[in-house]
Scaffold this motif. Structure first.
Motif, mmCIF file in Angstrom:
data_model
loop_
_atom_site.group_PDB
_atom_site.id
_atom_site.type_symbol
_atom_site.label_atom_id
_atom_site.label_comp_id
_atom_site.label_asym_id
_atom_site.label_seq_id
_atom_site.Cartn_x
_atom_site.Cartn_y
_atom_site.Cartn_z
ATOM 1 N N SER A 67 21.487 33.110 4.831
ATOM 2 C CA SER A 67 21.321 32.326 3.601
ATOM 3 C C SER A 67 21.670 30.859 3.797
ATOM 4 N N LEU A 68 22.317 30.536 4.898
ATOM 5 C CA LEU A 68 22.700 29.155 5.175
ATOM 6 C C LEU A 68 21.631 28.405 5.959
ATOM 7 N N ILE A 74 10.623 33.789 11.635
ATOM 8 C CA ILE A 74 9.995 33.678 12.964
ATOM 9 C C ILE A 74 10.960 32.954 13.881
ATOM 10 N N GLY A 75 11.395 33.641 14.939
ATOM 11 C CA GLY A 75 12.336 33.039 15.863
ATOM 12 C C GLY A 75 13.736 32.990 15.264
ATOM 13 N N PRO A 76 14.702 32.535 16.041
ATOM 14 C CA PRO A 76 16.071 32.444 15.538
ATOM 15 C C PRO A 76 16.190 31.320 14.512
ATOM 16 N N PRO A 77 17.080 31.482 13.524
ATOM 17 C CA PRO A 77 17.262 30.413 12.525
ATOM 18 C C PRO A 77 17.944 29.197 13.146
ATOM 19 N N THR A 78 17.335 28.046 12.991
ATOM 20 C CA THR A 78 17.888 26.814 13.576
ATOM 21 C C THR A 78 18.063 25.705 12.555
ATOM 22 N N ASP A 79 17.344 25.777 11.430
ATOM 23 C CA ASP A 79 17.394 24.705 10.428
ATOM 24 C C ASP A 79 18.529 24.994 9.453
ATOM 25 N N PHE A 80 19.728 24.553 9.811
ATOM 26 C CA PHE A 80 20.901 24.810 8.973
ATOM 27 C C PHE A 80 20.876 23.905 7.741
ATOM 28 N N VAL A 81 21.005 24.518 6.557
ATOM 29 C CA VAL A 81 20.958 23.742 5.308
ATOM 30 C C VAL A 81 22.211 23.964 4.465
ATOM 31 N N PHE A 288 10.557 38.220 0.578
ATOM 32 C CA PHE A 288 9.680 39.054 1.398
ATOM 33 C C PHE A 288 8.244 38.545 1.381
ATOM 34 N N PHE A 289 7.673 38.400 0.192
ATOM 35 C CA PHE A 289 6.259 38.033 0.107
ATOM 36 C C PHE A 289 6.030 36.551 0.396
ATOM 37 N N ALA A 290 6.927 35.677 -0.027
ATOM 38 C CA ALA A 290 6.787 34.246 0.278
ATOM 39 C C ALA A 290 7.353 33.902 1.648
ATOM 40 N N ARG A 291 7.983 34.893 2.304
ATOM 41 C CA ARG A 291 8.536 34.732 3.650
ATOM 42 C C ARG A 291 9.571 33.609 3.713
ATOM 43 N N LEU A 292 10.310 33.419 2.617
ATOM 44 C CA LEU A 292 11.438 32.488 2.608
ATOM 45 C C LEU A 292 12.709 33.314 2.805
ATOM 46 N N TRP A 293 12.917 33.743 4.042
ATOM 47 C CA TRP A 293 13.970 34.716 4.298
ATOM 48 C C TRP A 293 15.348 34.149 4.014
ATOM 49 N N GLY A 294 15.578 32.927 4.370
ATOM 50 C CA GLY A 294 16.882 32.326 4.087
ATOM 51 C C GLY A 294 17.146 32.228 2.599
ATOM 52 N N TYR A 295 16.128 31.792 1.856
ATOM 53 C CA TYR A 295 16.270 31.670 0.405
ATOM 54 C C TYR A 295 16.445 33.044 -0.237
#
Length: 332
Positions: A67-68, A74-81, A288-295
């Motif tokens: 969530s952060l 896709i790929g490892p999370p790198t864009d930390f927000v 899931f459907f919008a593929r905004l996994w972090g959100y």
């Protein structure tokens, strides 16, 4: 002469070391018995702890971690927000509508299902012919799969469907609404469907509580001249307090996490506008459907925190007396 059992201590405790042993030997036996008890405790609880950690705590940790990030899976999370996903959620009017809808479902479930379930349970607690059949009928909606119930009501409530045809045949055509499409009506339609689905559980739970009320109390009330209504009001309902509070707790948590019935019954276009969305459906739509996994993980964490805080507050102020009454101190 009476024989004594050498395996028992003078106090009659079979688990205590035999009398007459040296203090060092007695201490050694007690240490072995203590270790054996701890081995049993660890052996019995360790599998459950492992399952809980792997399938509850670890996924929760991953949800907080993802969530952060602004991550699309896709790929490892790198864009930390940081906490930007949480801020965006509370700035989205659709999510705020979902929060409002969850609040409506919680309050509506308590205020509608509770009185209906209590009245029906008190009536079904009386002896009459066919009582078992009526109990079965009120419980049938609850045992239906959520998907099955949702599809059934979606077909019944569609435009010019069975409900509309029934209302017109009864001369109530003016009451026909776009039950699943009207933005002002759809949430109340969802509340009706949820009430139909889950009120049976409340009835069965209250009937179980009524079965534990001693019959002597009702007989004593009848001898004192109390009517049936007075007996229910002053004897049965007060004794149902713990059962009612347990049902309220389960209903509140279930309403906060409402998903399956609303997901299947509601129209996606209407749900996307927030009219019939809940926090759970909003999470699936955006995660899931919008593929905004972090959100989506941020919304899941918000849902968990709200449910957890609500559970703690409910336990602190309403269930505390029941919990304290169930805990007894050790008698020495």
């Amino acid at each position: 002469m009476t024989a004594t059992n050498p395996t028992l201590s003078p106090a009659g405790d079979a688990s205590a070391p035999p009398a007459g042993l040296r203090p060092s030997r007695r201490a050694s036996i007690r240490a072995v018995q203590t270790r054996r008890k701890w081995y049993e405790i660890v052996g019995l609880t360790l599998p459950a702890v492992i399952v809980y950690v792997m399938f509850v705590l670890v996924p929760m940790g991953f949800a907080v971690y993802y969530s952060l990030f602004r991550w699309r899976g896709i790929g490892p999370p790198t864009d930390f927000v940081g906490f930007d996903n949480y801020v965006l959620a509370f700035q989205d009017p659709i999510f705020l509508d979902a929060l409002r809808n969850n609040a409506i479902i919680v309050v509506g479930s308590l205020l509608v299902q509770g009185p209906i379930a209590l009245a029906v349970a008190l009536l079904l607690n009386r002896r009459f012919r066919g009582r078992a059949v009526f109990r079965l009928l009120v419980f049938v909606p609850y045992v239906l799969a959520e998907v099955t119930a949702g599809i059934m009501w979606k077909l019944l409530l569609t435009d010019n469907g069975t409900v509309d045809a029934l209302l017109r045949s009864l001369g109530l055509g003016s009451l026909v609404q776009a039950w699943l499409a009207d933005l002002d009506v759809v949430i109340w339609t969802m509340l009706f469907v949820l009430t139909w689905k889950y009120v049976g559980f409340a009835i069965i739970l209250l009937l179980a509580g009524l079965s534990n009320v001693p019959q002597e109390l009702t007989e004593a009330a009848a001898i004192d001249g109390a009517s049936w209504w007075q007996t229910q009001r002053h004897v049965m309902v007060p004794l149902l307090g713990p059962t009612i509070r347990i049902w309220m707790f389960l209903s509140m948590i279930g309403s906060l996490q409402a998903f399956e019935v609303i997901w299947v019954t509601s129209v996606p276009a209407v749900r996307s506008l927030g009219a019939s969305a809940t926090m759970a459906t909003y999470m699936v739509d955006n995660g899931f459907f919008a593929r905004l996994w972090g959100y989506g993980n941020a919304v899941a964490v918000i849902l968990f925190v709200i449910s957890f805080v609500a559970a703690l507050l409910f336990q602190r102020f309403l269930l505390r007396r029941d919990i304290e009454g169930a805990v007894t101190g050790r008698v020495n």
